[in-house]
Enzyme design. Structure first.
Site, PDB file in Angstrom:
ATOM      1  N   ASN A  77       0.869  -1.052  -0.174  1.00  0.00           N
ATOM      2  CA  ASN A  77      -0.076   0.004   0.048  1.00  0.00           C
ATOM      3  C   ASN A  77       0.836   1.304  -0.063  1.00  0.00           C
ATOM      4  O   ASN A  77       1.918   1.267   0.385  1.00  0.00           O
ATOM      5  CB  ASN A  77      -0.911   0.118   1.264  1.00  0.00           C
ATOM      6  CG  ASN A  77      -0.093   0.035   2.406  1.00  0.00           C
ATOM      7  OD1 ASN A  77       0.209   1.220   3.003  1.00  0.00           O
ATOM      8  ND2 ASN A  77      -0.186  -1.061   3.053  1.00  0.00           N
ATOM      9  N   LYS A 127      -0.220   8.333  13.005  1.00  0.00           N
ATOM     10  CA  LYS A 127       0.264   9.288  11.998  1.00  0.00           C
ATOM     11  C   LYS A 127       0.357  10.540  12.890  1.00  0.00           C
ATOM     12  O   LYS A 127      -0.497  11.181  13.829  1.00  0.00           O
ATOM     13  CB  LYS A 127      -0.596   9.440  10.778  1.00  0.00           C
ATOM     14  CG  LYS A 127      -0.730   8.026  10.206  1.00  0.00           C
ATOM     15  CD  LYS A 127       0.483   7.550   9.633  1.00  0.00           C
ATOM     16  CE  LYS A 127       0.407   6.378   8.741  1.00  0.00           C
ATOM     17  NZ  LYS A 127       1.758   5.832   8.197  1.00  0.00           N
ATOM     18  N   ASP A 173       4.568   8.344  13.088  1.00  0.00           N
ATOM     19  CA  ASP A 173       5.043   8.617  11.803  1.00  0.00           C
ATOM     20  C   ASP A 173       4.530   9.754  11.108  1.00  0.00           C
ATOM     21  O   ASP A 173       3.497   9.975  10.657  1.00  0.00           O
ATOM     22  CB  ASP A 173       4.534   7.188  10.958  1.00  0.00           C
ATOM     23  CG  ASP A 173       4.822   7.157   9.565  1.00  0.00           C
ATOM     24  OD1 ASP A 173       5.600   7.866   8.866  1.00  0.00           O
ATOM     25  OD2 ASP A 173       4.366   6.195   8.990  1.00  0.00           O
ATOM     26  N   GLU A 228       5.608  -4.817   9.897  1.00  0.00           N
ATOM     27  CA  GLU A 228       4.571  -3.916  10.105  1.00  0.00           C
ATOM     28  C   GLU A 228       3.308  -4.907  10.011  1.00  0.00           C
ATOM     29  O   GLU A 228       3.207  -5.874   9.148  1.00  0.00           O
ATOM     30  CB  GLU A 228       4.612  -2.823   9.264  1.00  0.00           C
ATOM     31  CG  GLU A 228       3.336  -1.729   9.456  1.00  0.00           C
ATOM     32  CD  GLU A 228       3.600  -0.564   8.478  1.00  0.00           C
ATOM     33  OE1 GLU A 228       3.203   0.556   8.845  1.00  0.00           O
ATOM     34  OE2 GLU A 228       4.317  -0.593   7.504  1.00  0.00           O
TER      35      GLU A 228
END
Length: 388
Positions: free
Chosen positions: A53, A183, A212, A340
């Protein structure tokens, strides 16, 4: 022995989520089937692959350049010395024929996707899980089937509030994860800190958070975040700046002493080597996230691992991006530090074979031939439909 056909299909994996840089409303990927003339259990052996992705499908590039090059090569030039299996390295060389060096971008995704399918076929022909084949060929023959995984989530989406963010993270903890990710950079620093504080309220002892930024920040912003994030005991601070801005990454170590992570958007051994040479990454604490499916595949990943060893890095500092079973097999077979995981997103392409449970942020790989896609029913339905 030969490859008789290679098929590609572009499939949507769209979602309303976004990170600091992109939204996923139009995201798709390429699914590939490599059909061989080898018969097992009365059926041709088929290898499958798909790209991770965050990068779009590359079907046109595959159909125009890389698939024809494989099929135009004499079959005997694509098999190994034993004559009993395909040779992924020879197939990779055939795909890269007439390509100039440098410019590692979309073509690395196209080649990496086909390469995944090739390795799946090779392991099936040999009758082994890919992790066992890799350990036999490149290790000591004793793979570590118990692999660390973390739950990637915490995206921005319409209607998200602190309670929903907390509920999301608690759902990962309830499923056995002890490390979760959110995020940052898609809101102001103050708002991101409030979101982090909300998550910290639901984490218990031994549970950690990664953040992130998806490469969003300039140096000034990256430093501001580094100073603010230093108050937390984060698992890592990920990809603060542009992936090719090695000076930014190297400078940031002056302001952030805790672990950092980057590398998911570096798509070649050469770019990975420049990160190691010039990015100031610290082999005693930092993490490398190179994703084989996006970076020319496992053939290139083997070169990257060799480069890391030559520069004093252990493969155990690699935790690949992508959340797919290919990297799980590489982790088990080649001694990476984990993988991940997307517990809820990008399905059916992420996740584990059916019945595999997360226990204290570890999964144990089952004995399935190849990469193990056949063990994930919803994913294999998509693959089987492509293979025909």
């Amino acid at each position: 022995m030969k490859i008789v056909e290679i098929r590609e299909k572009t499939i949507p994996i769209s979602s309303a989520i976004r990170n600091a840089y992109i939204d996923f409303s139009k995201m798709n990927l390429s699914l590939v089937a490599v059909v061989t003339d080898v018969i097992r259990d009365g059926k041709p052996v088929v290898g499958y692959g798909f790209n991770s992705n965050g990068r779009y499908g590359q079907g046109s590039m595959m159909r125009e350049r890389f698939i024809p090059r494989i099929l135009e090569t004499k079959p005997d030039d694509l098999i190994d010395a034993s004559g009993k299996n395909l040779d992924p390295h020879k197939i990779w060389n055939a795909m890269f024929r007439n390509e100039k060096p440098g410019g590692h971008g979309e073509r690395s995704v196209a080649i990496g996707t086909i390469d995944m399918a090739v390795w799946d076929a090779v392991a099936k022909i040999e009758g082994k899980p890919l992790f066992q084949l890799l350990s036999d060929r490149y290790g000591d023959g004793k793979p570590n089937r118990k692999i660390f995984v973390y739950a990637a989530g915490g995206y921005y989406y319409p209607g998200q509030d602190y309670k929903k963010l907390q509920d999301e993270m608690k759902s990962y903890i309830d499923r056995g994860y002890t490390v979760v990710k959110k995020k940052i950079g898609g809101a102001s620093l103050d708002e991101d800190l409030r979101r982090i504080d909300a998550i910290m309220e639901v984490l218990q002892d031994g549970q950690k958070l990664c953040v992130d930024a998806n490469g969003k920040f300039d140096l000034e912003t990256a430093v501001a975040y580094a100073k603010a994030l230093s108050q937390y005991n984060l698992f890592w601070y990920e990809e603060p700046g542009d992936p090719l801005d090695y000076e930014l990454q190297a400078t940031l170590r002056q302001f952030y002493k805790n672990p950092m992570a980057t590398g998911e958007d570096l798509f070649s051994m050469q770019d990975a080597r420049n990160l190691i040479r010039y990015g100031g990454m610290r082999p005693d604490r930092d993490w490398l996230q190179f994703d084989c499916a996006l970076s020319y595949g496992l053939v290139e990943y083997l070169r990257t691992i060799q480069m890391l060893k030559e520069h004093g890095w252990s493969p155990s500092r690699c935790i690949p991006h992508g959340g797919h079973q290919m990297s799980l097999n590489i982790a088990a077979g080649l001694g990476l530090g984990g993988n991940e995981s997307y517990p809820d997103l990008f399905q059916p392409f992420g996740g584990f074979p059916d019945g595999v449970k997360v226990d204290n942020s570890y999964v144990t790989l089952p004995d399935l031939p190849g990469i193990g896609f056949e063990g994930k029913a919803d994913l294999f339905r998509e693959m089987k439909a492509l293979a025909g």
